[in-house]
Design a protein around this motif. Structure first.
Motif, PDB file in Angstrom:
ATOM      1  N   VAL A   7     -14.019  -1.326   0.283  1.00  8.87           N
ATOM      2  CA  VAL A   7     -12.751  -1.581  -0.405  1.00  8.87           C
ATOM      3  C   VAL A   7     -12.478  -0.418  -1.352  1.00  8.87           C
ATOM      4  O   VAL A   7     -13.401   0.238  -1.839  1.00  8.87           O
ATOM      5  CB  VAL A   7     -12.748  -2.914  -1.193  1.00  8.87           C
ATOM      6  N   SER A  21      -8.894   1.552  -3.807  1.00 11.00           N
ATOM      7  CA  SER A  21      -7.509   1.468  -4.266  1.00 11.00           C
ATOM      8  C   SER A  21      -6.585   1.933  -3.140  1.00 11.00           C
ATOM      9  O   SER A  21      -7.004   2.670  -2.240  1.00 11.00           O
ATOM     10  CB  SER A  21      -7.307   2.351  -5.495  1.00 11.00           C
ATOM     11  N   PRO A  22      -5.310   1.505  -3.161  1.00 11.13           N
ATOM     12  CA  PRO A  22      -4.368   1.982  -2.142  1.00 11.13           C
ATOM     13  C   PRO A  22      -4.260   3.507  -2.107  1.00 11.13           C
ATOM     14  O   PRO A  22      -4.139   4.099  -1.029  1.00 11.13           O
ATOM     15  CB  PRO A  22      -3.050   1.330  -2.552  1.00 11.13           C
ATOM     16  N   ALA A  25      -7.163   4.860  -0.243  1.00 13.35           N
ATOM     17  CA  ALA A  25      -7.053   4.537   1.186  1.00 13.35           C
ATOM     18  C   ALA A  25      -6.114   5.490   1.916  1.00 13.35           C
ATOM     19  O   ALA A  25      -6.288   5.741   3.117  1.00 13.35           O
ATOM     20  CB  ALA A  25      -6.583   3.099   1.354  1.00 13.35           C
ATOM     21  N   LEU A  30      -7.325  -8.604  -2.627  1.00 18.43           N
ATOM     22  CA  LEU A  30      -6.824  -8.045  -1.372  1.00 18.43           C
ATOM     23  C   LEU A  30      -5.397  -8.515  -1.099  1.00 18.43           C
ATOM     24  O   LEU A  30      -4.544  -7.738  -0.642  1.00 18.43           O
ATOM     25  CB  LEU A  30      -7.746  -8.434  -0.218  1.00 18.43           C
ATOM     26  N   GLU A  31      -5.125  -9.786  -1.381  1.00 18.95           N
ATOM     27  CA  GLU A  31      -3.781 -10.328  -1.134  1.00 18.95           C
ATOM     28  C   GLU A  31      -2.734  -9.668  -2.025  1.00 18.95           C
ATOM     29  O   GLU A  31      -1.594  -9.451  -1.604  1.00 18.95           O
ATOM     30  CB  GLU A  31      -3.788 -11.839  -1.354  1.00 18.95           C
ATOM     31  N   GLY A  81      -2.923  -6.664  -3.142  1.00 19.32           N
ATOM     32  CA  GLY A  81      -2.890  -5.230  -2.901  1.00 19.32           C
ATOM     33  C   GLY A  81      -3.566  -4.407  -3.977  1.00 19.32           C
ATOM     34  O   GLY A  81      -3.468  -3.173  -3.978  1.00 19.32           O
ATOM     35  N   VAL A 102      -7.709  -2.541  -1.179  1.00 20.78           N
ATOM     36  CA  VAL A 102      -7.436  -2.653   0.257  1.00 20.78           C
ATOM     37  C   VAL A 102      -8.728  -2.366   1.021  1.00 20.78           C
ATOM     38  O   VAL A 102      -9.669  -1.759   0.489  1.00 20.78           O
ATOM     39  CB  VAL A 102      -6.329  -1.679   0.719  1.00 20.78           C
ATOM     40  N   LYS A 103      -8.747  -2.816   2.276  1.00 22.11           N
ATOM     41  CA  LYS A 103      -9.853  -2.492   3.179  1.00 22.11           C
ATOM     42  C   LYS A 103      -9.406  -1.335   4.059  1.00 22.11           C
ATOM     43  O   LYS A 103      -8.566  -1.518   4.936  1.00 22.11           O
ATOM     44  CB  LYS A 103     -10.213  -3.691   4.055  1.00 22.11           C
TER      45      LYS A 103
END
Length: 291
Positions: A168, A170-171, A174, A244-245, A247, A250-251
């Motif tokens: 996991v 941060s956006p 990712a 995760l929901e 945001g 993120v995975k």
């Protein structure tokens, strides 16, 4: 010594005075006069034939004998208070003391615990959180929710669910990750179980990088660091569904590994109470019904 000769009020007066280091404050707590407390403390000293206090102009301090007696009496009065507090409006309330891993409590248990209380209003749950290390006997736990392989000496264990460990981040982090090999160039946030990242890279058919970077004793801290852009963490994602929901994290990849499960455990030497049985039954049903 004939302990029946020692008045309970004298013991209460000593414990309060010793703990508060003041006859006056003890009197306020016990709702009697300072003189009454002092008299009861003196009566105990005369009965035991030892000095328990050193009396001075600025209050009282304990002698060696008083220091030896205080923790024993404080523990006894606390136990009595705990036992008596279980009686409410003519009903007896059962108390269940549960040890639980911090991340499991925050990420899974707390949001569901109201359902248990609604089903069993006669049972009071007392939680003691930890980082997967606790002593059931020494810490006074009826049961312990923990991570591992289920093999603990002298312990019964019921498997609740597997802990799938997934990366996991941060956006923003990712956005620069296109394939698992890209993780070789990232700061990998590690737990004290140092082989987890090595196992993940092995599952991804990649050579594991040399262990480096920050190490944490809690998945909660790993996720917080990952959310702030400090790197990529490998955590049990089922405990971080809310993050995760929303945001917040993120995975970047779906690949996960399993190195253990979450278990409900209790000592084999301890007789299972009705409260423990009710909690176990509720946990197993809840863990199965709610992914």
């Amino acid at each position: 010594m004939d302990f029946s000769r020692i008045p309970l009020n004298a013991l209460r007066a000593f414990e309060a005075s010793a703990r508060l280091q003041s006859f006056t404050r003890a009197g306020l707590e016990l709702r009697v006069s300072q003189t009454a407390v002092s008299h009861q403390a003196k009566l105990l000293e005369e009965t035991l034939r030892v000095s328990l206090f050193k009396r001075g102009a600025r209050g009282v301090t304990l002698t060696d004998e008083g220091q030896a007696l205080l923790p024993v009496l404080s523990d006894a009065f606390r136990r009595m208070s705990d036992a008596l507090s279980r009686f409410e409006d003519g009903n007896f309330r059962d108390v269940l003391t549960v040890g639980v891993v911090n991340s499991f409590a925050t990420g899974w248990l707390l949001s569901r615990l109201d359902a248990f209380s609604n089903q069993h209003p006669e049972i009071d749950i007392r939680l003691k959180t930890n980082n997967n290390r606790a002593d059931l006997l020494e810490d006074g736990l009826d049961c312990f929710l923990r991570f591992g392989d289920g093999a603990w000496h002298g312990t019964e264990a019921v498997n609740l669910f597997e802990a799938k460990l997934c990366p996991v981040c941060s956006p923003a982090t990712a956005d620069r990750l296109n394939e698992p090999a890209d993780l070789l160039h990232e700061n990998l946030l590690r737990s004290y179980r140092q082989n987890e990242w090595a196992l993940w890279f092995q599952a991804a058919a990649l050579p594991p990088p040399r262990s480096r970077g920050w190490m944490f004793d809690s998945s909660l801290s790993i996720v917080e660091a990952a959310a702030q852009g400090a790197g990529v963490g490998l955590v049990p994602v089922r405990l971080f569904e809310r993050d995760l929901e929303t945001g917040r994290i993120v995975k970047p990849f779906e690949a996960c590994i399993v190195t253990g499960s979450y278990w409900l455990t209790w000592l084999k030497s301890r007789a299972e109470t009705s409260a423990m049985r009710a909690f176990r039954d509720w946990l197993t049903v809840t863990a199965t019904a709610q992914p």
